[in-house]
Design an enzyme around this catalytic site. Structure first.
Site, short mmCIF file in Angstrom:
data_model
loop_
_atom_site.label_atom_id
_atom_site.label_comp_id
_atom_site.label_asym_id
_atom_site.label_seq_id
_atom_site.Cartn_x
_atom_site.Cartn_y
_atom_site.Cartn_z
N ALA A 23 32.19 139.06 45.55
CA ALA A 23 32.35 140.13 46.53
C ALA A 23 32.81 139.59 47.88
CB ALA A 23 31.03 140.90 46.67
N VAL A 24 32.28 138.44 48.26
CA VAL A 24 32.68 137.81 49.53
C VAL A 24 34.17 137.48 49.49
CG1 VAL A 24 32.44 135.71 50.94
CG2 VAL A 24 30.39 136.92 50.14
N CYS A 74 18.28 120.38 49.38
CA CYS A 74 18.94 119.29 50.11
C CYS A 74 18.05 118.80 51.27
CB CYS A 74 20.28 119.80 50.63
SG CYS A 74 21.17 118.62 51.63
N GLY A 105 14.10 129.56 52.64
CA GLY A 105 14.35 128.17 53.04
C GLY A 105 15.78 128.01 53.52
N ASP A 129 12.27 135.66 44.23
CA ASP A 129 10.94 135.85 44.85
C ASP A 129 10.84 137.14 45.67
OD1 ASP A 129 10.04 133.44 43.82
OD2 ASP A 129 10.83 132.30 45.51
N GLY A 172 6.42 132.41 41.41
CA GLY A 172 5.91 132.84 42.72
C GLY A 172 4.87 131.85 43.21
N ARG A 254 14.54 132.64 35.78
CA ARG A 254 15.54 132.36 36.81
C ARG A 254 16.95 132.62 36.32
NH1 ARG A 254 13.27 128.66 40.65
NH2 ARG A 254 15.16 127.47 40.86
P1 ADP Z 1 15.29 129.07 49.07
O1 ADP Z 1 16.49 129.27 49.95
O2 ADP Z 1 15.51 129.59 47.70
O3 ADP Z 1 14.02 129.56 49.73
P2 ADP Z 1 14.49 126.26 49.61
O4 ADP Z 1 13.20 126.61 50.25
O5 ADP Z 1 14.51 125.14 48.65
O6 ADP Z 1 15.14 127.49 48.82
O7 ADP Z 1 15.54 125.93 50.78
C1 ADP Z 1 16.87 125.60 50.46
C2 ADP Z 1 17.38 124.51 51.36
O8 ADP Z 1 17.39 124.95 52.72
C3 ADP Z 1 16.53 123.24 51.39
O9 ADP Z 1 16.82 122.38 50.34
C4 ADP Z 1 16.95 122.62 52.73
O10 ADP Z 1 18.17 121.95 52.59
C5 ADP Z 1 17.17 123.85 53.59
N1 ADP Z 1 16.00 124.11 54.44
C6 ADP Z 1 14.83 124.69 54.11
N2 ADP Z 1 13.99 124.73 55.18
C7 ADP Z 1 14.64 124.17 56.21
C8 ADP Z 1 14.34 123.91 57.58
N3 ADP Z 1 13.15 124.24 58.10
N4 ADP Z 1 15.29 123.31 58.33
C9 ADP Z 1 16.49 122.96 57.82
N5 ADP Z 1 16.83 123.17 56.53
C10 ADP Z 1 15.94 123.77 55.74
#
Ligand code: ADP
Length: 321
Positions: A23-24, A74, A105, A129, A172, A254
């Site tokens: 879509a993007v 990452c 995240g 989630d 979860g 998933r």
């Molecule tokens: P989701 O996006 O599914 O919640 P994650 O929690 O694993 O998945 O976050 C995805 C990625 O976002 C992480 O691997 C990291 O690279 C980056 N990330 C998460 N939290 C932070 C943060 N506080 N600061 C910078 N990068 C972050």
């Protein structure tokens, strides 16, 4: 003027991410925008690895689970150095806007990046989630719910035939949105969410009561973040004499083809993300509330926790009589 945008999928994969990429790309391209698909989540931004995407490159993917751009967690992106490298990549490629498809995240990462770059960022909520503050629903949630429901329906056949109690663990780790919706819609006798924990005595009493009422089996749906389910299984057996089985649904939740609902959200969110960039709005996420698309700042979404609708827990309880 907006000329070139990037798109990246990050964090846990969710069914419908591909439909969102499509879509993007297909919204951007007719507007004369070039699209760079960064690979393997934020790692692609750090290492400058990408593929150019045009409408043909995203053909035949609307129905596929996972993400053609790949996604990883990452750790380097959590460091100042990692963020700086990502900002440099955006500058080097003259990326004016970046669409981040992911969960909480990923949005925390996007917010950190937004402070170090002039590139406008728009987040597209995609996570099974459903825990992103500001939006009633995320891409992929409906698919995961339906996958879990169809598995638990099968488990129920065995539970009824063998007169057993099943504790079924769904995904979860921190939040109970999936457990709540799945629990309500499979007709679970009990739903356990990390936000509230549980009282083992109450659950045992519920089971004893339901046996008196003529029920021959019980399904307890628990989010994986709920501690002590193994112990609970033993306690139930000891107090009620019922055979208890603990089943972990795991990663089946998933994957798989996205449901129509997840694809619909992906189409709506993906188009809205590009429109948001074209309108020169920046550092937002796309939300859907009462069927209306809106935006919310990245800062607001990372600052707040999405509340769990505990009324649905009450409803599930009322309907489990
Ligand atoms: P989701 O996006 O599914 O919640 P994650 O929690 O694993 O998945 O976050 C995805 C990625 O976002 C992480 O691997 C990291 O690279 C980056 N990330 C998460 N939290 C932070 C943060 N506080 N600061 C910078 N990068 C972050």
């Amino acid at each position: 003027m907006l000329k070139r945008i990037g798109v990246v999928t990050s964090g846990g994969d969710a069914p419908g991410m591909n439909a969102a990429i499509r879509a993007v790309v297909r919204t951007a391209y007719p507007k004369g925008l070039q699209v760079y698909g960064f690979l393997r989540g934020y790692e692609g931004l750090i290492n400058n690895s990408f593929m150019r995407l045009d409408p043909r490159a995203v053909g035949g993917i609307i129905h596929l689970g996972g993400t053609i751009l790949r996604t990883i967690r990452c750790p380097e992106f959590r460091t100042r150095k990692g963020i700086k490298k990502a900002a440099e990549t955006l500058e080097k490629n003259r990326i004016d806007g970046l669409v981040v498809i992911g969960g909480n995240g990923s949005f925390r990462g996007a917010y950190a990046l937004s402070k170090q770059t002039d590139t406008a960022i728009v987040g597209v909520p995609a996570t099974i989630d459903n825990d992103v503050y500001g939006t009633e629903e995320t891409i992929g949630f409906d698919t995961a719910v339906n996958t879990a429901v169809s598995e638990i329906d099968k488990i129920r056949d065995t539970a009824v035939s063998h007169e057993r109690v099943f504790i079924v663990e769904v995904m979860g780790r921190k939040r109970g949105f999936l457990a709540l919706t799945v629990g309500l819609t499979v007709g679970a006798e009990n739903i356990l969410v990390p936000e509230l924990g549980f009282n083992a005595d109450e659950i045992c009493n519920d089971i004893l009561e339901s046996i008196k009422k003529g029920k021959r089996s019980s399904i307890i749906v628990a989010a994986e973040g709920v501690k002590g389910t193994r112990k609970l299984a033993k306690q139930i057996h000891k107090r009620t004499g019922c055979e208890v089985r603990l089943t972990v649904l795991g990663h089946v939740q998933r994957g798989g083809h996205p449901t129509a609902r997840s694809r619909m959200l992906a189409c709506l969110f993906g188009e809205k993300a590009v429109e948001t960039l074209l309108n020169k709005e920046e550092d937002k996420i796309i939300c859907i509330n009462r069927n209306q698309l809106t935006t919310l700042s990245l800062k607001e979404t990372v600052k707040h926790e999405k509340p769990l609708n505990t009324e649905l827990l009450e409803l599930a309880k009322r309907l489990a009589v």
